[in-house]
Design an enzyme around this catalytic site. Structure first.
Site, PDB file in Angstrom:
ATOM      1  N   ASP A 175       0.557  -1.466   0.327  1.00  0.00           N
ATOM      2  CA  ASP A 175       0.256   0.081   0.000  1.00  0.00           C
ATOM      3  C   ASP A 175       0.715   1.254  -0.283  1.00  0.00           C
ATOM      4  O   ASP A 175       1.776   1.040   0.885  1.00  0.00           O
ATOM      5  CB  ASP A 175      -1.065   0.144   1.503  1.00  0.00           C
TER       6      ASP A 175
ATOM      7  N   ASP B  80      -4.133   2.372  -4.821  1.00  0.00           N
ATOM      8  CA  ASP B  80      -2.817   2.557  -4.626  1.00  0.00           C
ATOM      9  C   ASP B  80      -2.525   1.418  -3.705  1.00  0.00           C
ATOM     10  O   ASP B  80      -1.554   0.878  -2.958  1.00  0.00           O
ATOM     11  CB  ASP B  80      -2.220   3.550  -3.625  1.00  0.00           C
ATOM     12  N   GLU B  81      -3.148   0.075  -3.817  1.00  0.00           N
ATOM     13  CA  GLU B  81      -2.511  -1.086  -2.778  1.00  0.00           C
ATOM     14  C   GLU B  81      -2.769  -2.233  -4.209  1.00  0.00           C
ATOM     15  O   GLU B  81      -3.669  -2.337  -5.075  1.00  0.00           O
ATOM     16  CB  GLU B  81      -4.045  -1.421  -2.420  1.00  0.00           C
TER      17      GLU B  81
HETATM   18 MG   LIG Z   1      -2.845   3.982   0.936  1.00  0.00          MG
END
Ligand SMILES: [Mg+2]
Length: 180
Positions: A17, A112-113
């Protein structure tokens, strides 16, 4: 015949992340923002949707309307940026492309993961996590945290633990999370 150690090599999940993604993407694009309080504003510059750690330290709440922050921005040295989704999409694609080199199984979970299938002992997997973290930082310029565990849910929890406990250096295997 059972083989000792086999259990430790069961497939595991790594959850990667990016920390405060939009602000980190802006910093990757403009390194002069490093170390400064940065917020990224929602569409039409309405409110703060991402805060760098320095902006969080100023006590700026998530979702704070810009009109409330603007009067103090200069005093704080606060950098407020309009959101740039083209940039974030580009940074995201570069992060995911790099992560894909570390596993045959990569699930992009959000901008974003990602979850990756990984195998090895906890120590080997923490070492792999550190390598991925360093490589993303060096090649793309954004900080990530990594959590590793037998399931996605636990990997997310291990990641949260890594993020909130600086002693882990941003990488945590579920085995190292204290049980309460
Ligand atoms: Mg994040």
């Amino acid at each position: 015949m059972s083989k000792p150690g086999v259990m430790r090599h069961m497939p595991q999940i790594a959850h990667v992340d990016v920390n405060c993604f939009y602000a980190s993407a802006e910093r990757a694009f403009d390194p002069s923002l490093e170390g400064r309080p940065v917020i990224v504003l929602s569409n039409n510059d309405g409110c703060a949707v991402t805060r760098s750690p320095e902006a969080k330290a100023l006590g700026i709440p998530l979702g704070e309307p810009w009109f409330k922050l603007a009067p103090r921005a200069k005093e704080w040295g606060l950098v407020a940026l309009s959101s740039n989704y083209e940039l974030y999409g580009d940074i995201s694609a570069r992060v995911m492309e790099l992560l894909g080199r570390y596993s045959a199984w990569l699930e992009v979970y959000s901008i974003d993961e990602a979850f990756l299938g990984v195998k090895g002992t906890p120590a080997e997997l923490v070492a792999l996590g550190r390598t991925m973290k360093a490589t993303v930082r060096r090649n793309v310029g954004v900080p990530v945290c990594v959590g590793i565990a037998p399931t996605k849910t636990l990997a997310k929890l291990a990641n949260k633990w890594a993020k909130n406990n600086p002693a882990f250096g941003g990488v945590c295997h579920w085995d190292s999370v204290p049980r309460r």
